[in-house]
Design a protein around this motif. Structure first.
Motif, mmCIF file in Angstrom:
data_model
loop_
_atom_site.group_PDB
_atom_site.id
_atom_site.type_symbol
_atom_site.label_atom_id
_atom_site.label_comp_id
_atom_site.label_asym_id
_atom_site.label_seq_id
_atom_site.Cartn_x
_atom_site.Cartn_y
_atom_site.Cartn_z
ATOM 1 N N GLY A 110 18.831 -0.240 16.064
ATOM 2 C CA GLY A 110 17.417 -0.418 16.352
ATOM 3 C C GLY A 110 17.108 -0.139 17.815
ATOM 4 O O GLY A 110 15.982 0.183 18.176
ATOM 5 N N ASP A 124 12.104 1.887 11.154
ATOM 6 C CA ASP A 124 11.341 0.642 11.018
ATOM 7 C C ASP A 124 9.841 0.900 11.076
ATOM 8 O O ASP A 124 9.064 0.321 10.320
ATOM 9 C CB ASP A 124 11.724 -0.353 12.132
ATOM 10 C CG ASP A 124 13.130 -0.901 11.966
ATOM 11 O OD1 ASP A 124 13.688 -0.775 10.861
ATOM 12 O OD2 ASP A 124 13.679 -1.447 12.941
ATOM 13 N N GLU A 138 15.294 3.213 2.868
ATOM 14 C CA GLU A 138 16.382 3.862 2.125
ATOM 15 C C GLU A 138 16.197 3.653 0.616
ATOM 16 O O GLU A 138 16.339 4.581 -0.175
ATOM 17 C CB GLU A 138 17.740 3.294 2.567
ATOM 18 C CG GLU A 138 18.900 3.894 1.770
ATOM 19 C CD GLU A 138 20.282 3.407 2.172
ATOM 20 O OE1 GLU A 138 20.393 2.316 2.775
ATOM 21 O OE2 GLU A 138 21.250 4.123 1.864
ATOM 22 N N ASN A 191 23.440 3.118 6.129
ATOM 23 C CA ASN A 191 22.651 3.964 5.228
ATOM 24 C C ASN A 191 23.526 4.992 4.497
ATOM 25 O O ASN A 191 24.213 5.803 5.119
ATOM 26 C CB ASN A 191 21.580 4.678 6.065
ATOM 27 C CG ASN A 191 20.605 5.430 5.216
ATOM 28 O OD1 ASN A 191 20.949 6.434 4.593
ATOM 29 N ND2 ASN A 191 19.379 4.934 5.156
HETATM 30 O O1 KG4 Z 1 22.725 -2.728 14.981
HETATM 31 P P1 KG4 Z 1 21.504 -3.432 14.570
HETATM 32 O O2 KG4 Z 1 21.632 -4.570 13.580
HETATM 33 O O3 KG4 Z 1 20.733 -4.027 15.785
HETATM 34 C C1 KG4 Z 1 20.605 -3.359 17.009
HETATM 35 O O4 KG4 Z 1 21.539 -3.449 17.844
HETATM 36 O O5 KG4 Z 1 19.545 -2.717 17.157
HETATM 37 O O6 KG4 Z 1 20.509 -2.340 13.958
HETATM 38 C C2 KG4 Z 1 19.282 -2.665 13.383
HETATM 39 C C3 KG4 Z 1 18.621 -1.400 12.834
HETATM 40 C C4 KG4 Z 1 17.202 -1.647 12.345
HETATM 41 O O7 KG4 Z 1 16.373 -0.632 12.874
HETATM 42 C C5 KG4 Z 1 17.331 -1.510 10.841
HETATM 43 O O8 KG4 Z 1 16.154 -1.041 10.216
HETATM 44 C C6 KG4 Z 1 18.457 -0.519 10.699
HETATM 45 O O9 KG4 Z 1 19.370 -0.890 11.705
HETATM 46 N N1 KG4 Z 1 19.098 -0.548 9.374
HETATM 47 C C7 KG4 Z 1 19.089 0.515 8.532
HETATM 48 C C8 KG4 Z 1 19.754 0.102 7.359
HETATM 49 N N2 KG4 Z 1 20.144 -1.208 7.526
HETATM 50 C C9 KG4 Z 1 19.728 -1.571 8.774
HETATM 51 N N3 KG4 Z 1 18.578 1.740 8.669
HETATM 52 C C10 KG4 Z 1 18.734 2.587 7.647
HETATM 53 N N4 KG4 Z 1 19.346 2.281 6.491
HETATM 54 C C11 KG4 Z 1 19.873 1.053 6.298
HETATM 55 N N5 KG4 Z 1 20.480 0.761 5.156
#
Ligand code: KG4
Ligand code: ZN
Length: 362
Positions: free
Chosen positions: A143, A173, A190, A287
């Motif tokens: 994110g 997001d 997704e 994803n």
């Molecule tokens: O690594 P993370 O938990 O936190 C940060 O360090 O930012 O990443 C969160 C991000 C969010 O934008 C969320 O929408 C995305 O990862 N995310 C995904 C999926 N699961 C979480 N994006 C695409 N497909 C997924 N299955």
């Protein structure tokens, strides 16, 4: 290799309160208390709310991690010092310092992005990990970050590609929000995209023809998506089925363009800096569509692509902090020194290129 030790790790960098006990690449416990529901109605993380929730939950989360691992006193502590939300980071750091003083054990500061980078090596057998050869390439997709990092060896990193504007997870997001899918939207987008036709609409491919720059950009795609969504979802009386189909197709189209762009830039960077291994970490690494597309690089470029072993290890979690913290400890050989604890402080804008070992040499 040093001796095997038990690490108690803490991460409060954003909206997950997490504590874990690790031992080398083994995870003895990994407790993640998500604040998603707390922030959902605001459509994003509210720093003040996050801090308060971390404060309320940190003791319980740490206790649970120790109990599940059946550990009463670890050998060392590891804590995320950055990058992240300053006031959120502060909660984990204070807790870790208190425990370090109490137990008189070393506290290792960890870079959250380095931990995401190395997360595909967690929970793997030694045999599998031995197949990794440096120099390697890392890709962090979360994110907060979209970064391609050249890894000369563990601890020596150089950013070779990054985003001009939004991170890919942030863009997903926002697109999900435009479609009214909820927060955080990456995983929801997704799900909807799976039922959609990604060719039904057209959206521009970012940086087309400029792949050599190694630059990611999502703001143009986002604006185009906003225009398309406003147009398509304007008529609310088109019937539920028609509207649902539109949402599926819009989700599929956006996700397709976001990942096409991502993979094209990564492909070009690997051609520019040839390596045999690509480590992929961060929330978006969960994803399946992205995994499928990155896997194609294996045959095309003779590359091995590594992903975290489970979805929990893709998103924010303290197990990756423990794993990375032990490596930082091995590199820096720090000892417990109460007066040096003051040198460990939150670093909200920390880069993966910054060495944390210098903290101890100061
Ligand atoms: O690594 P993370 O938990 O936190 C940060 O360090 O930012 O990443 C969160 C991000 C969010 O934008 C969320 O929408 C995305 O990862 N995310 C995904 C999926 N699961 C979480 N994006 C695409 N497909 C997924 N299955
Ligand atoms: Zn993260």
């Amino acid at each position: 290799m040093g001796r095997v030790m038990k690490v108690l790790a803490i991460d409060t960098s954003c909206d997950e309160t997490s504590a874990a006990v690790t031992e080398g690449g083994k995870i003895l416990s990994n407790v993640v208390w998500s604040q998603i529901r707390l922030h959902a109605k605001w459509g994003g993380v509210v720093p003040g709310l996050a801090q308060r929730a971390h404060e309320e939950r940190i003791d319980a989360v740490v206790d649970r991690a120790l109990k599940r691992a059946k550990v009463t006193k670890p050998d060392i502590l590891a804590v995320t010092v950055g990058p992240g939300l300053a006031i959120a980071l502060g909660v984990g750091i204070s807790k870790a310092k208190a425990l370090s003083k109490n137990w008189r054990i070393p506290l290792v500061p960890v870079n959250h992005v380095e931990a995401h980078l190395l997360s595909p090596l967690l929970s793997q057998t030694e045999q599998v990990v031995k197949r990794l050869h440096y120099p390697a390439m890392g890709l962090v997709v979360s994110g907060g970050h979209t970064e391609v990092v050249s890894i000369e060896k563990e601890g020596v990193y150089r950013i070779v590609g990054k985003t001009l504007d939004d991170a890919v997870g942030e863009a997903l997001d926002k697109a999900a929000r435009m479609l009214g899918l909820g927060y955080p939207g990456g995983a929801l987008l997704e799900k909807f995209a799976k039922f959609g036709d990604m060719k039904h609409y057209s959206l521009p491919l970012p940086m087309a023809g400029k792949e050599n720059s190694g630059v990611f950009s999502y703001s143009g795609l986002k604006t185009a998506m906003w225009r398309l969504v406003s147009q398509e979802l304007k008529e609310t009386n088109c019937g539920v089925d028609v509207e649902r189909k539109k949402i599926f197709d819009l989700a599929a189209t956006f996700q397709d363009k976001a990942f096409s762009h991502l993979v094209r830039i990564v492909r070009r960077l690997i051609i520019l800096y040839p390596v045999g291994d690509l480590l992929v970490g961060g929330g978006v690494a969960a994803n399946n569509e992205l995994r499928k597309r990155l896997r194609r690089l294996e045959t095309d470029l003779g590359l091995r692509v590594w992903f975290p072993n489970s979805k929990v290890l893709c998103g924010d979690n303290a197990a990756m902090i423990g794993f990375c913290g032990e490596k930082v400890f091995e590199r820096s050989r720090i000892e417990f020194q109460q007066d040096k604890l003051d040198l460990i402080d939150r670093q909200p804008r920390l880069s993966v290129e910054d060495s944390l070992e210098k903290t101890f040499r100061a």
